[in-house]
Design a protein around this motif. Structure first.
Motif, PDB file in Angstrom:
ATOM      1  N   GLY A   1      36.408 -16.769   6.357  1.00 45.26           N
ATOM      2  CA  GLY A   1      35.182 -17.536   6.538  1.00 45.26           C
ATOM      3  C   GLY A   1      34.039 -16.722   7.101  1.00 45.26           C
ATOM      4  N   VAL A   2      33.908 -15.481   6.637  1.00 49.31           N
ATOM      5  CA  VAL A   2      32.860 -14.574   7.126  1.00 49.31           C
ATOM      6  C   VAL A   2      32.012 -14.117   5.951  1.00 49.31           C
ATOM      7  CG1 VAL A   2      32.377 -12.409   8.336  1.00 49.31           C
ATOM      8  CG2 VAL A   2      34.373 -13.780   8.985  1.00 49.31           C
ATOM      9  N   ILE A   3      30.703 -14.080   6.155  1.00 47.10           N
ATOM     10  CA  ILE A   3      29.787 -13.672   5.087  1.00 47.10           C
ATOM     11  C   ILE A   3      28.549 -13.069   5.723  1.00 47.10           C
ATOM     12  CG2 ILE A   3      28.516 -15.854   4.927  1.00 47.10           C
ATOM     13  CD1 ILE A   3      28.813 -15.598   1.822  1.00 47.10           C
ATOM     14  N   GLU A   4      27.862 -12.222   4.998  1.00 49.54           N
ATOM     15  CA  GLU A   4      26.703 -11.501   5.537  1.00 49.54           C
ATOM     16  C   GLU A   4      25.472 -11.723   4.669  1.00 49.54           C
ATOM     17  OE1 GLU A   4      25.347  -6.790   6.090  1.00 49.54           O
ATOM     18  OE2 GLU A   4      27.471  -7.313   5.996  1.00 49.54           O
ATOM     19  N   VAL A   5      24.331 -11.865   5.301  1.00 49.75           N
ATOM     20  CA  VAL A   5      23.065 -11.813   4.579  1.00 49.75           C
ATOM     21  C   VAL A   5      22.588 -10.371   4.618  1.00 49.75           C
ATOM     22  CG1 VAL A   5      21.771 -12.510   6.658  1.00 49.75           C
ATOM     23  CG2 VAL A   5      20.688 -12.647   4.411  1.00 49.75           C
ATOM     24  N   GLY A   6      22.181  -9.851   3.478  1.00 46.71           N
ATOM     25  CA  GLY A   6      21.758  -8.460   3.436  1.00 46.71           C
ATOM     26  C   GLY A   6      20.877  -8.168   2.249  1.00 46.71           C
ATOM     27  N   PHE A   7      20.526  -6.895   2.099  1.00 47.29           N
ATOM     28  CA  PHE A   7      19.669  -6.439   1.017  1.00 47.29           C
ATOM     29  C   PHE A   7      18.433  -7.322   0.916  1.00 47.29           C
ATOM     30  CE2 PHE A   7      21.518  -2.992  -1.499  1.00 47.29           C
ATOM     31  CZ  PHE A   7      20.366  -2.532  -2.129  1.00 47.29           C
ATOM     32  N   VAL A   8      17.810  -7.557   2.063  1.00 46.08           N
ATOM     33  CA  VAL A   8      16.613  -8.391   2.113  1.00 46.08           C
ATOM     34  C   VAL A   8      15.410  -7.535   1.716  1.00 46.08           C
ATOM     35  CG1 VAL A   8      15.151  -9.832   3.576  1.00 46.08           C
ATOM     36  CG2 VAL A   8      17.636  -9.801   3.935  1.00 46.08           C
ATOM     37  N   VAL A   9      14.791  -7.868   0.582  1.00 47.96           N
ATOM     38  CA  VAL A   9      13.634  -7.118   0.079  1.00 47.96           C
ATOM     39  C   VAL A   9      12.500  -8.114  -0.147  1.00 47.96           C
ATOM     40  CG1 VAL A   9      12.834  -5.368  -1.538  1.00 47.96           C
ATOM     41  CG2 VAL A   9      15.290  -5.628  -1.127  1.00 47.96           C
ATOM     42  N   PHE A  10      11.749  -8.372   0.900  1.00 46.85           N
ATOM     43  CA  PHE A  10      10.637  -9.315   0.839  1.00 46.85           C
ATOM     44  C   PHE A  10       9.342  -8.556   0.587  1.00 46.85           C
ATOM     45  CE2 PHE A  10      12.584 -12.871   3.720  1.00 46.85           C
ATOM     46  CZ  PHE A  10      13.525 -13.120   2.745  1.00 46.85           C
ATOM     47  N   SER A  11       8.609  -8.953  -0.449  1.00 51.39           N
ATOM     48  CA  SER A  11       7.320  -8.336  -0.723  1.00 51.39           C
ATOM     49  C   SER A  11       6.304  -8.757   0.339  1.00 51.39           C
ATOM     50  CB  SER A  11       6.816  -8.757  -2.105  1.00 51.39           C
ATOM     51  OG  SER A  11       6.388 -10.115  -2.090  1.00 51.39           O
ATOM     52  N   ARG A  12       5.151  -8.113   0.342  1.00 50.75           N
ATOM     53  CA  ARG A  12       4.110  -8.470   1.307  1.00 50.75           C
ATOM     54  C   ARG A  12       3.611  -9.895   1.069  1.00 50.75           C
ATOM     55  NH1 ARG A  12       2.235  -3.675   3.940  1.00 50.75           N
ATOM     56  NH2 ARG A  12       4.058  -2.291   3.874  1.00 50.75           N
ATOM     57  N   ARG A  13       3.785 -10.423  -0.117  1.00 48.77           N
ATOM     58  CA  ARG A  13       3.393 -11.810  -0.411  1.00 48.77           C
ATOM     59  C   ARG A  13       4.339 -12.814   0.241  1.00 48.77           C
ATOM     60  NH1 ARG A  13       2.440 -10.720  -6.897  1.00 48.77           N
ATOM     61  NH2 ARG A  13       0.780  -9.138  -6.615  1.00 48.77           N
ATOM     62  N   LEU A  14       5.523 -12.351   0.607  1.00 51.46           N
ATOM     63  CA  LEU A  14       6.542 -13.218   1.191  1.00 51.46           C
ATOM     64  C   LEU A  14       6.695 -13.004   2.697  1.00 51.46           C
ATOM     65  CD1 LEU A  14       8.870 -15.238   0.944  1.00 51.46           C
ATOM     66  CD2 LEU A  14      10.303 -13.387   0.057  1.00 51.46           C
TER      67      LEU A  14
ATOM     68  N   PRO B   1       0.795  -1.226   0.000  1.00 51.83           N
ATOM     69  CA  PRO B   1       0.000   0.000   0.000  1.00 51.83           C
ATOM     70  C   PRO B   1       0.829   1.278   0.000  1.00 51.83           C
ATOM     71  CG  PRO B   1       0.022  -0.979   2.189  1.00 51.83           C
ATOM     72  CD  PRO B   1       0.674  -1.967   1.272  1.00 51.83           C
ATOM     73  N   ASP B   2       2.110   1.194   0.334  1.00 53.66           N
ATOM     74  CA  ASP B   2       2.969   2.380   0.377  1.00 53.66           C
ATOM     75  C   ASP B   2       4.422   1.952   0.206  1.00 53.66           C
ATOM     76  OD1 ASP B   2       3.915   1.426   2.902  1.00 53.66           O
ATOM     77  OD2 ASP B   2       2.248   2.430   3.914  1.00 53.66           O
ATOM     78  N   GLY B   3       5.324   2.892   0.370  1.00 57.61           N
ATOM     79  CA  GLY B   3       6.736   2.603   0.160  1.00 57.61           C
ATOM     80  C   GLY B   3       7.514   2.297   1.422  1.00 57.61           C
ATOM     81  N   SER B   4       6.822   1.978   2.501  1.00 61.90           N
ATOM     82  CA  SER B   4       7.506   1.814   3.786  1.00 61.90           C
ATOM     83  C   SER B   4       8.451   0.622   3.836  1.00 61.90           C
ATOM     84  CB  SER B   4       6.466   1.705   4.916  1.00 61.90           C
ATOM     85  OG  SER B   4       5.604   0.593   4.714  1.00 61.90           O
ATOM     86  N   ASP B   5       8.270  -0.355   2.958  1.00 58.57           N
ATOM     87  CA  ASP B   5       9.181  -1.494   2.957  1.00 58.57           C
ATOM     88  C   ASP B   5      10.589  -1.105   2.498  1.00 58.57           C
ATOM     89  OD1 ASP B   5       7.180  -3.173   3.831  1.00 58.57           O
ATOM     90  OD2 ASP B   5       6.671  -3.923   1.838  1.00 58.57           O
ATOM     91  N   TRP B   6      10.736   0.076   1.911  1.00 63.29           N
ATOM     92  CA  TRP B   6      12.023   0.522   1.375  1.00 63.29           C
ATOM     93  C   TRP B   6      12.704   1.557   2.269  1.00 63.29           C
ATOM     94  CZ3 TRP B   6      13.693  -1.938  -3.011  1.00 63.29           C
ATOM     95  CH2 TRP B   6      12.741  -2.661  -3.716  1.00 63.29           C
ATOM     96  N   THR B   7      12.093   1.918   3.373  1.00 64.59           N
ATOM     97  CA  THR B   7      12.623   3.001   4.210  1.00 64.59           C
ATOM     98  C   THR B   7      14.062   2.759   4.635  1.00 64.59           C
ATOM     99  OG1 THR B   7      10.430   3.600   5.047  1.00 64.59           O
ATOM    100  CG2 THR B   7      12.332   4.218   6.405  1.00 64.59           C
ATOM    101  N   TYR B   8      14.380   1.551   5.058  1.00 66.58           N
ATOM    102  CA  TYR B   8      15.709   1.265   5.613  1.00 66.58           C
ATOM    103  C   TYR B   8      16.674   0.661   4.593  1.00 66.58           C
ATOM    104  CZ  TYR B   8      13.309   2.167   9.994  1.00 66.58           C
ATOM    105  OH  TYR B   8      12.588   2.758  11.009  1.00 66.58           O
ATOM    106  N   LEU B   9      16.304   0.744   3.318  1.00 64.42           N
ATOM    107  CA  LEU B   9      17.185   0.292   2.248  1.00 64.42           C
ATOM    108  C   LEU B   9      17.797   1.498   1.553  1.00 64.42           C
ATOM    109  CD1 LEU B   9      14.866  -2.495   0.864  1.00 64.42           C
ATOM    110  CD2 LEU B   9      17.081  -2.879   1.944  1.00 64.42           C
ATOM    111  N   SER B  10      18.937   1.307   0.932  1.00 62.47           N
ATOM    112  CA  SER B  10      19.633   2.426   0.296  1.00 62.47           C
ATOM    113  C   SER B  10      19.018   2.816  -1.042  1.00 62.47           C
ATOM    114  CB  SER B  10      21.112   2.070   0.091  1.00 62.47           C
ATOM    115  OG  SER B  10      21.245   0.910  -0.716  1.00 62.47           O
TER     116      SER B  10
END
Length: 239
Positions: free
Chosen positions: A116-129, A57-66
């Motif tokens: 041996g270090v790795i990061e999970v990031g840039f998580v962009v899950f839609s409302r369907r997910l 319904p809005d753009g709030s899912d992107w607020t904390y993404l670059s």
């Protein structure tokens, strides 16, 4: 066990005589019970992903993404084109096995094979997910790739310290909070203090068993409601 010291009487870390650098995450798909992760592909995924994100319904899912939100399909396609070409972050699309459609993305990034270090990031899950079994399984599939298949020692999660949903998700997934890096990043014209979380390889066996128990179909009733929470399943395995 006492503190290990060197020949000068100085405290030192545990030796790692068998350590070998971790392997690259790779492009191979990761398939679970509910979803599949595969490298993002503009032609296969862009339209489905933009359609899924546009349903919010809005753009709030992107607020904390670059980046984002994206006003047009063309703008999103340009962004996904850059994602598909990037070796780090390495972006994956989350495919709903029931529909065959891409409904979100996430990435493995800051890939440090020697340590041996790795990061999970840039998580962009839609409302369907969001808040589905697929969302949890997507993280679990990455964990399996990182620890079981590629030999990493440390798996990181970082987010804006003000991003309460992301911090709650990290805790739910079994990450340990390590602290706040003050004034670590600037994005969208504002400061970000970064919250750091991690899982290390010694913790992984209990987490693996806890995730598997939670994701089992027997853990859900006929209406799809969980019988035991993920935190409960993980805590039981840790005990």
């Amino acid at each position: 066990m006492g503190q290990r010291v060197n020949e000068y009487g100085q405290p030192v870390g545990e030796p790692m005589p068998q350590w070998q650098p971790a392997q690259a995450p790779g492009d191979q798909p990761m398939t679970g019970q509910y979803c599949r992760l595969e490298r993002v592909d503009v032609e296969r995924h862009a339209d489905d992903l933009y359609d899924a994100y546009r349903a919010a319904p809005d753009g709030s899912d992107w607020t904390y993404l670059s980046v984002g939100p994206f006003e047009t399909a063309g703008a999103y396609r340009d962004f996904l084109t850059a994602c598909a070409a990037s070796p780090d972050p390495l972006h994956y699309a989350v495919i709903d096995l029931a529909t065959g459609k891409a409904i979100g993305t996430l990435s493995l990034m800051r890939i440090d094979k020697p340590n041996g270090v790795i990061e999970v990031g840039f998580v962009v899950f839609s409302r369907r997910l969001q808040k589905t079994r697929m969302a949890t399984e997507a993280i679990f599939l990455l964990m399996q790739r990182v620890f079981d298949e590629r030999g990493y020692r440390r798996f990181e999660w970082k987010c804006d310290s003000l991003n309460a949903p992301s911090r709650a998700a990290a805790a739910r997934f079994g990450f340990t909070f390590e602290g706040i890096f003050r004034q670590a990043v600037t994005y969208k014209g504002r400061n970000r203090d970064t919250a750091w979380f991690s899982i290390v390889d010694s913790e992984w066996p209990a987490l693996r068993a806890g995730f598997a128990e939670w994701l089992d179909a027997a853990n859900f009733d006929a209406q799809g409601t969980q019988r035991r929470t993920l935190q409960t399943c993980i805590a039981a395995q840790r005990t």
